[in-house]
Write an enzyme that holds these catalytic residues in place. Structure first.
Site, PDB file in Angstrom:
ATOM      1  N   ARG A   1      34.406   3.812  16.324  1.00 55.49           N
ATOM      2  CA  ARG A   1      35.219   2.607  16.166  1.00 55.49           C
ATOM      3  C   ARG A   1      35.588   2.521  14.692  1.00 55.49           C
ATOM      4  O   ARG A   1      34.865   3.024  13.822  1.00 55.49           O
ATOM      5  CB  ARG A   1      34.452   1.362  16.587  1.00 55.49           C
ATOM      6  CG  ARG A   1      33.979   1.358  18.034  1.00 55.49           C
ATOM      7  CD  ARG A   1      33.150   0.106  18.322  1.00 55.49           C
ATOM      8  NE  ARG A   1      32.723   0.025  19.714  1.00 55.49           N
ATOM      9  CZ  ARG A   1      31.558   0.466  20.180  1.00 55.49           C
ATOM     10  NH1 ARG A   1      30.684   1.025  19.337  1.00 55.49           N
ATOM     11  NH2 ARG A   1      31.249   0.355  21.460  1.00 55.49           N
TER      12      ARG A   1
ATOM     13  N   LYS B   1      27.983  -1.650  17.837  1.00 57.71           N
ATOM     14  CA  LYS B   1      27.952  -3.076  18.140  1.00 57.71           C
ATOM     15  C   LYS B   1      26.521  -3.549  18.367  1.00 57.71           C
ATOM     16  O   LYS B   1      25.718  -2.859  18.969  1.00 57.71           O
ATOM     17  CB  LYS B   1      28.793  -3.366  19.389  1.00 57.71           C
ATOM     18  CG  LYS B   1      30.289  -3.220  19.166  1.00 57.71           C
ATOM     19  CD  LYS B   1      31.054  -3.620  20.420  1.00 57.71           C
ATOM     20  CE  LYS B   1      32.556  -3.573  20.179  1.00 57.71           C
ATOM     21  NZ  LYS B   1      33.326  -3.962  21.394  1.00 57.71           N
TER      22      LYS B   1
ATOM     23  N   HIS C   1      42.501   2.522  16.966  1.00 60.52           N
ATOM     24  CA  HIS C   1      41.591   2.528  18.121  1.00 60.52           C
ATOM     25  C   HIS C   1      42.055   3.504  19.192  1.00 60.52           C
ATOM     26  O   HIS C   1      41.249   4.020  19.972  1.00 60.52           O
ATOM     27  CB  HIS C   1      41.470   1.119  18.700  1.00 60.52           C
ATOM     28  CG  HIS C   1      40.247   0.942  19.560  1.00 60.52           C
ATOM     29  ND1 HIS C   1      38.964   1.024  19.048  1.00 60.52           N
ATOM     30  CD2 HIS C   1      40.111   0.717  20.896  1.00 60.52           C
ATOM     31  CE1 HIS C   1      38.091   0.832  20.020  1.00 60.52           C
ATOM     32  NE2 HIS C   1      38.755   0.653  21.154  1.00 60.52           N
TER      33      HIS C   1
ATOM     34  N   ARG D   1      40.258   6.750  19.130  1.00 61.74           N
ATOM     35  CA  ARG D   1      38.972   6.755  19.838  1.00 61.74           C
ATOM     36  C   ARG D   1      39.208   6.965  21.339  1.00 61.74           C
ATOM     37  O   ARG D   1      38.477   7.702  21.999  1.00 61.74           O
ATOM     38  CB  ARG D   1      38.242   5.441  19.569  1.00 61.74           C
ATOM     39  CG  ARG D   1      36.940   5.238  20.350  1.00 61.74           C
ATOM     40  CD  ARG D   1      36.260   3.981  19.829  1.00 61.74           C
ATOM     41  NE  ARG D   1      35.402   3.341  20.791  1.00 61.74           N
ATOM     42  CZ  ARG D   1      34.104   3.599  20.944  1.00 61.74           C
ATOM     43  NH1 ARG D   1      33.542   4.533  20.196  1.00 61.74           N
ATOM     44  NH2 ARG D   1      33.387   2.939  21.827  1.00 61.74           N
TER      45      ARG D   1
ATOM     46  N   HIS E   1      28.775   2.983  24.357  1.00 58.45           N
ATOM     47  CA  HIS E   1      29.010   1.914  25.328  1.00 58.45           C
ATOM     48  C   HIS E   1      27.689   1.413  25.886  1.00 58.45           C
ATOM     49  O   HIS E   1      26.812   2.210  26.230  1.00 58.45           O
ATOM     50  CB  HIS E   1      29.879   2.419  26.485  1.00 58.45           C
ATOM     51  CG  HIS E   1      31.317   2.545  26.137  1.00 58.45           C
ATOM     52  ND1 HIS E   1      32.200   3.335  26.864  1.00 58.45           N
ATOM     53  CD2 HIS E   1      32.064   1.987  25.150  1.00 58.45           C
ATOM     54  CE1 HIS E   1      33.406   3.247  26.337  1.00 58.45           C
ATOM     55  NE2 HIS E   1      33.347   2.448  25.291  1.00 58.45           N
TER      56      HIS E   1
ATOM     57  N   TYR F   1      37.989   5.681  31.593  1.00 58.09           N
ATOM     58  CA  TYR F   1      38.642   6.909  31.146  1.00 58.09           C
ATOM     59  C   TYR F   1      38.888   7.885  32.294  1.00 58.09           C
ATOM     60  O   TYR F   1      39.740   8.775  32.181  1.00 58.09           O
ATOM     61  CB  TYR F   1      37.842   7.560  30.026  1.00 58.09           C
ATOM     62  CG  TYR F   1      37.879   6.735  28.768  1.00 58.09           C
ATOM     63  CD1 TYR F   1      39.050   6.635  28.023  1.00 58.09           C
ATOM     64  CD2 TYR F   1      36.770   6.014  28.353  1.00 58.09           C
ATOM     65  CE1 TYR F   1      39.102   5.849  26.886  1.00 58.09           C
ATOM     66  CE2 TYR F   1      36.819   5.224  27.216  1.00 58.09           C
ATOM     67  CZ  TYR F   1      37.986   5.141  26.494  1.00 58.09           C
ATOM     68  OH  TYR F   1      38.050   4.355  25.372  1.00 58.09           O
TER      69      TYR F   1
END
Length: 302
Positions: free
Chosen positions: A154, A177, A245, A248, A271, A280
């Site tokens: 990210r 995150k 982004h 990515r 994730h 995806y």
């Protein structure tokens, strides 16, 4: 909008500190969540944590209705609700059960990520070098973009790297995150890009300091990277979806097309759930269908 009272300002300051230090949220998230908290405090006349924790569904619905009259759409309303839920949960504490925690936001139609082709990603990285005002800045921007495309980072993760990452290595320890850490492999071309930037950077890169520096020596900010990419995509005739982004997204889509399994891709992307990674598979299927339609004789004839 009415200014918050001193009591409300104190709540906002505490909330902001929690987001920055305890939750380790990105600057963008901190701004958005603090702004949402400010709006709900002022509009619902909440002045202490007990009042915030007791915010009921009716008041929240009225608040969202007022926001709708200001012109926000479904996606913005959903983000606003999510931000306020987090704020109310913080007020209630770990054991608190809030009324709005079970509120559902508006249904959103999830669009597919729009990745770049490998050639487009490479040309984007090359163009930022060509149009940079100084050589070291071009090398810096190229290194950042290659980390997004070549390692799936990210943008906030790339910019949070420290000077310790300037030493060539086959892997990087990345903090994602919520402070969750993961190890990502670094391709030789990405290693070389970081090394070239570090050698040219006019500012000392201390192990504990930021790896990527702005023109005046401070930490490089996301807005500058987004601006550089926007200039490059216009020069190359790429669509507006060609954002940092999107690089990515390209990393994920191209790995999946190459045979990477979903669990491994989930780990590489950081994730929290496999569901976030599964989108995806839809991107890959959509691309295959486009290729089929472009190539199949019956499709061409029709």
């Amino acid at each position: 909008m009415t200014k918050p009272t001193p009591q409300q300002a104190a709540l906002l300051a505490e909330w902001r500190e929690h987001l920055i230090h305890a939750r380790r949220r990105s600057p963008h998230t901190v701004r958005a969540y603090t702004a949402a908290a400010r709006r709900v405090l002022v509009e619902c006349s909440l002045s202490d944590w007990n009042a915030v924790a007791a915010l009921d569904v009716s008041a929240m619905r009225r608040f969202l209705t007022r926001r709708r009259t200001e012109g926000i759409g479904n996606a913005s309303a959903a983000r606003e609700l999510s931000a306020v839920k987090a704020f109310v949960a913080f007020a209630a504490g770990e054991d608190g059960d809030t009324a709005i925690a079970r509120m559902r936001g508006p249904r959103l139609k999830k669009g597919l990520p729009r990745p770049l082709t490998p050639d487009e990603a490479v040309h984007l990285a090359q163009d930022v070098v060509a149009r940079a005002t100084e050589d070291w800045i071009g090398l810096r921007d190229r290194a950042v973009l290659l980390l997004l495309y070549g390692a799936g980072l990210r943008i906030a993760e790339a910019l949070s790297l420290t000077g310790a990452a300037a030493t060539p290595a086959e892997t990087l320890l990345v903090e994602g995150k919520g402070g969750k850490q993961r190890i990502v492999p670094v391709l030789p071309v990405v290693q070389d890009a970081i090394t070239a930037y570090a050698a040219a950077c006019p500012y000392p890169l201390h192990p504990a300091g930021p790896l990527f520096r702005g023109a005046k020596g401070g930490p490089l900010n996301q807005g500058m990277v987004q601006k550089v990419v926007a200039q490059a995509r216009r020069a190359l005739g790429l669509p507006p979806s060609a954002t940092p982004h999107a690089l990515r997204h390209s990393f994920a889509t191209h790995l999946l097309s190459g045979g990477t399994d979903l669990r491994s891709l989930q780990e590489l992307l950081g994730h929290a759930s496999l569901g976030s990674t599964q989108i995806y598979t839809r991107v890959d299927a959509a691309q295959m269908l486009n290729v089929y339609r472009a190539a199949h004789p019956r499709e061409k004839a029709g």
